[in-house]
Design a protein around this motif. Sequence first.
Motif, short mmCIF file in Angstrom:
data_model
loop_
_atom_site.label_atom_id
_atom_site.label_comp_id
_atom_site.label_asym_id
_atom_site.label_seq_id
_atom_site.Cartn_x
_atom_site.Cartn_y
_atom_site.Cartn_z
N ASP A 201 39.60 43.45 74.24
CA ASP A 201 38.96 43.73 72.97
C ASP A 201 37.45 43.58 73.12
N PRO A 202 36.65 44.38 72.42
CA PRO A 202 35.19 44.26 72.55
C PRO A 202 34.64 42.87 72.28
N THR A 203 35.34 42.08 71.45
CA THR A 203 34.86 40.72 71.16
C THR A 203 34.89 39.84 72.41
N ILE A 204 35.71 40.20 73.39
CA ILE A 204 35.74 39.49 74.67
C ILE A 204 34.74 40.11 75.63
N LEU A 205 34.43 41.37 75.44
CA LEU A 205 33.59 42.14 76.36
C LEU A 205 32.17 41.56 76.47
N ASP A 294 47.51 34.05 61.75
CA ASP A 294 48.43 35.13 62.11
C ASP A 294 47.64 36.36 62.52
N SER A 295 46.39 36.13 62.89
CA SER A 295 45.44 37.22 63.16
C SER A 295 45.14 37.37 64.65
N PHE A 296 45.06 38.62 65.08
CA PHE A 296 44.69 38.92 66.46
C PHE A 296 43.29 38.41 66.77
N HIS A 297 42.33 38.72 65.93
CA HIS A 297 40.96 38.30 66.20
C HIS A 297 40.76 36.81 65.92
N GLY A 298 41.55 36.24 65.02
CA GLY A 298 41.53 34.80 64.86
C GLY A 298 41.95 34.11 66.14
N THR A 299 42.92 34.71 66.83
CA THR A 299 43.38 34.18 68.11
C THR A 299 42.33 34.35 69.19
N ILE A 300 41.69 35.51 69.23
CA ILE A 300 40.66 35.76 70.25
C ILE A 300 39.52 34.75 70.15
N SER A 302 39.52 31.86 68.79
CA SER A 302 40.02 30.53 69.14
C SER A 302 39.97 30.34 70.65
N LEU A 303 40.33 31.38 71.40
CA LEU A 303 40.27 31.32 72.86
C LEU A 303 38.82 31.24 73.35
N LEU A 304 37.96 32.05 72.78
CA LEU A 304 36.56 32.08 73.22
C LEU A 304 35.90 30.73 73.02
N TYR A 305 36.27 30.02 71.94
CA TYR A 305 35.66 28.71 71.66
C TYR A 305 36.55 27.55 72.08
N GLU A 306 37.58 27.85 72.88
CA GLU A 306 38.43 26.83 73.49
C GLU A 306 38.98 25.85 72.47
N LYS A 307 39.57 26.41 71.43
CA LYS A 307 40.09 25.60 70.33
C LYS A 307 41.58 25.30 70.50
N GLN A 308 42.02 24.24 69.84
CA GLN A 308 43.45 23.98 69.69
C GLN A 308 43.92 24.85 68.53
N GLU A 328 50.99 39.24 71.30
CA GLU A 328 51.84 38.89 72.43
C GLU A 328 51.17 39.30 73.74
N SER A 329 50.59 40.50 73.77
CA SER A 329 49.91 40.99 74.96
C SER A 329 48.72 40.10 75.31
N LEU A 330 47.95 39.69 74.32
CA LEU A 330 46.78 38.85 74.55
C LEU A 330 47.18 37.49 75.11
N LEU A 331 48.14 36.82 74.47
CA LEU A 331 48.53 35.49 74.91
C LEU A 331 49.19 35.52 76.29
N ASN A 332 49.97 36.55 76.55
CA ASN A 332 50.58 36.68 77.88
C ASN A 332 49.52 36.86 78.95
N SER A 333 48.45 37.58 78.62
CA SER A 333 47.41 37.86 79.61
C SER A 333 46.65 36.61 80.05
N VAL A 334 46.65 35.57 79.21
CA VAL A 334 45.97 34.32 79.57
C VAL A 334 46.96 33.19 79.82
N GLY A 335 48.24 33.52 79.85
CA GLY A 335 49.26 32.56 80.25
C GLY A 335 49.57 31.45 79.28
N ILE A 336 49.40 31.71 77.98
CA ILE A 336 49.70 30.65 77.01
C ILE A 336 50.50 31.21 75.83
N ASN A 337 51.57 31.91 76.13
CA ASN A 337 52.37 32.47 75.04
C ASN A 337 53.10 31.39 74.25
N ASN A 338 53.03 30.13 74.70
CA ASN A 338 53.64 29.04 73.92
C ASN A 338 52.83 28.69 72.67
#
Length: 383
Positions: A201-205, A294-300, A302-308, A328-338
Amino acid sequence: MKKIGLVSVHNPNYGSMLQTYALHTFLQTNGFDNEIILYTKKKDWKQFIRIFNIPLLIMKGRVVYRDLYCKMFHKNIFASLNERTKKFDEFKTKYFSFSRNHIGWNDLLTTKDNYDTFVLGSDQVWNPINIGTDFFNLLFVPEEKYKVTYAPSFGVSSIPTSQINKTRRYLNRIQSISTREVAGQKIIKNLTGRDVPVVCDPTILIDKKYWNELKGEKRFIEEKYIFCYFLGNNLPHRDFANRFKEKTGYKLIALQHLDELVLSDINFADEKPFNVGPAEFVNLISNAEYILTDSFHGTIFSLLYEKQFYTFSRFESKTSASTNSRIESLLNSVGINNRHLKANSNIDDCLKLEIDYNNVQHCLENFRNESRSYLFNALKDYK
């Protein structure tokens, strides 16, 4: 002088606005002069036949119902919704460069004279509900003009049978295609036979420094808090949040009535700010102790800022409207689908879940570099 016509989403939606900001900024800072193409459809017979697009009507109807209901029965919320819209408008004015507004299809066709290359931006621009506009599928761009897509999403796992031929036609016209999810990659392969890359996603780019500059140094909320960013109307997710608050002792901060009116949310959360634009949204995520979304970008973010964080499904996976595949695709790509939870999950078990952010950042950096390479190669003849 060469210029790119950027086709992207800038609705009053945090994810849409921030991904457009990111791609717009990335292109500009890397020497690719670009502007976002503005387009307003005329109210003609083509618009009339869109009344048969039931999913689109339902989506728009929810927003209309929200505004009318609040205007009649919750005037304070209606005023707050207008305040939030103003924040979005201010953000667009400050950070986006737009073309003139092209009104109607014939006027849109004249864009061929203004740009050498057209780049289709990200988000759910290829969602089946959008197919009737012929804007996000680039059918207004002549065959010979160079067309690039960066991380568009279908938002769904399959295309309605009635749209397969048209979808195949517009995909085959685009010279350089990428997509945002594995599900989209499979759709394109099935319809065209082409193997296309999945890019971030561009927000990661873009580099994190741009998000830090955007959010500012001052905290939007001074106290420690749990940030709740729910787009769906799912009471179990709110129940989880209340249980999470009881366990951690932190207050709940929630953004409400985003895509629809959720009456039960009126009494949910300790603070419900509305004076939140895209920049403040990043601020809220970056300073939260925990994030429930429950948001895709909310998840992104959270990852960028290393949040719980804990992500829930907005839809039932088996429904045709489900957009769960992108999360699902995003979380699988960084290995934390849990981190993708059910609302009835045990809070103590959730708090024990750990994230190896060294590995996450390593995965994101590799993904970022691969995605940048795709875009640079796609635009290699631009300069």
